[in-house]
Design a protein around this motif. Sequence first.
Motif, PDB file in Angstrom:
ATOM      1  N   LEU A  54      25.373 -24.076   2.397  1.00  0.00           N
ATOM      2  CA  LEU A  54      23.923 -23.883   2.350  1.00  0.00           C
ATOM      3  C   LEU A  54      23.524 -22.462   2.748  1.00  0.00           C
ATOM      4  O   LEU A  54      22.591 -21.896   2.182  1.00  0.00           O
ATOM      5  N   THR A  55      24.242 -21.867   3.685  1.00  0.00           N
ATOM      6  CA  THR A  55      23.969 -20.475   4.053  1.00  0.00           C
ATOM      7  C   THR A  55      24.216 -19.554   2.870  1.00  0.00           C
ATOM      8  O   THR A  55      23.394 -18.683   2.561  1.00  0.00           O
ATOM      9  N   GLN A 110      21.343 -17.417   0.866  1.00  0.00           N
ATOM     10  CA  GLN A 110      21.414 -15.955   0.717  1.00  0.00           C
ATOM     11  C   GLN A 110      21.241 -15.549  -0.747  1.00  0.00           C
ATOM     12  O   GLN A 110      20.488 -14.625  -1.057  1.00  0.00           O
ATOM     13  N   GLU A 111      21.940 -16.224  -1.631  1.00  0.00           N
ATOM     14  CA  GLU A 111      21.844 -15.900  -3.058  1.00  0.00           C
ATOM     15  C   GLU A 111      20.449 -16.213  -3.585  1.00  0.00           C
ATOM     16  O   GLU A 111      19.885 -15.436  -4.365  1.00  0.00           O
ATOM     17  N   LEU A 112      19.875 -17.320  -3.163  1.00  0.00           N
ATOM     18  CA  LEU A 112      18.530 -17.690  -3.596  1.00  0.00           C
ATOM     19  C   LEU A 112      17.508 -16.665  -3.104  1.00  0.00           C
ATOM     20  O   LEU A 112      16.608 -16.270  -3.853  1.00  0.00           O
ATOM     21  N   ALA A 113      17.632 -16.217  -1.867  1.00  0.00           N
ATOM     22  CA  ALA A 113      16.710 -15.207  -1.340  1.00  0.00           C
ATOM     23  C   ALA A 113      16.803 -13.914  -2.146  1.00  0.00           C
ATOM     24  O   ALA A 113      15.783 -13.301  -2.475  1.00  0.00           O
ATOM     25  N   GLN A 114      18.024 -13.507  -2.490  1.00  0.00           N
ATOM     26  CA  GLN A 114      18.218 -12.287  -3.278  1.00  0.00           C
ATOM     27  C   GLN A 114      17.572 -12.411  -4.660  1.00  0.00           C
ATOM     28  O   GLN A 114      16.859 -11.522  -5.109  1.00  0.00           O
ATOM     29  N   ARG A 115      17.816 -13.517  -5.325  1.00  0.00           N
ATOM     30  CA  ARG A 115      17.241 -13.712  -6.665  1.00  0.00           C
ATOM     31  C   ARG A 115      15.728 -13.886  -6.619  1.00  0.00           C
ATOM     32  O   ARG A 115      15.021 -13.473  -7.535  1.00  0.00           O
ATOM     33  N   LEU A 116      15.212 -14.478  -5.540  1.00  0.00           N
ATOM     34  CA  LEU A 116      13.767 -14.635  -5.399  1.00  0.00           C
ATOM     35  C   LEU A 116      13.098 -13.268  -5.271  1.00  0.00           C
ATOM     36  O   LEU A 116      12.071 -13.019  -5.898  1.00  0.00           O
TER      37      LEU A 116
END
Length: 180
Positions: free
Chosen positions: A138-139, A143-149
């Motif tokens: 989940l971490t 992290q990847e979701l935050a970057q793409r967002l």
Amino acid sequence: MPAYHSSLNELPDIRQVGNLAILPIKTKYRGPAPLADPAEADIIDETLDLFRANSLFRNFEIKGPADRLLIILILFVSDCLAKIGASRTVPNQLEATKLLNTLAVDNFPIPGDANFPLNAHYAPPANRADAEYLRGYLTQVRQELAQRLVEKLYADGTGKLSKWWMSFQKRRFMNRSLGS
């Protein structure tokens, strides 16, 4: 009108921890997540595509383990938008990246923890090793979701936040928050 569900619910042979799917993702961050085919959409792409439509719903029928992961990721996107919206000044892209990456790696509850807000819908991990694997997964996904967002929020190239995304900062999917 029903909410939009994950198209990854039907994937065969997907590992589950508790009843949460461990889906492959396209990522540059280190972690336990299996790597996805770069040519195909992963759960993070699906989350960003379905976020705005699903955030309008108060109810969500869970149709599979990928939907459980989708719920957690949609709630995380909501928390990210709220964090950016709560800033004193409008952050530029670099500041937003730092802010959301910090949020992604901060300590957060996982299914089975006493302060996880959706424990009624999630099975806890079977043992401590599974719990640590889930936390690492989940971490990495956060992290990847935050970057793409951040890439989506600043996609127009002007350096200003997208008003179309930020208009969802106060809206709560299922009237819930992860409390990040």
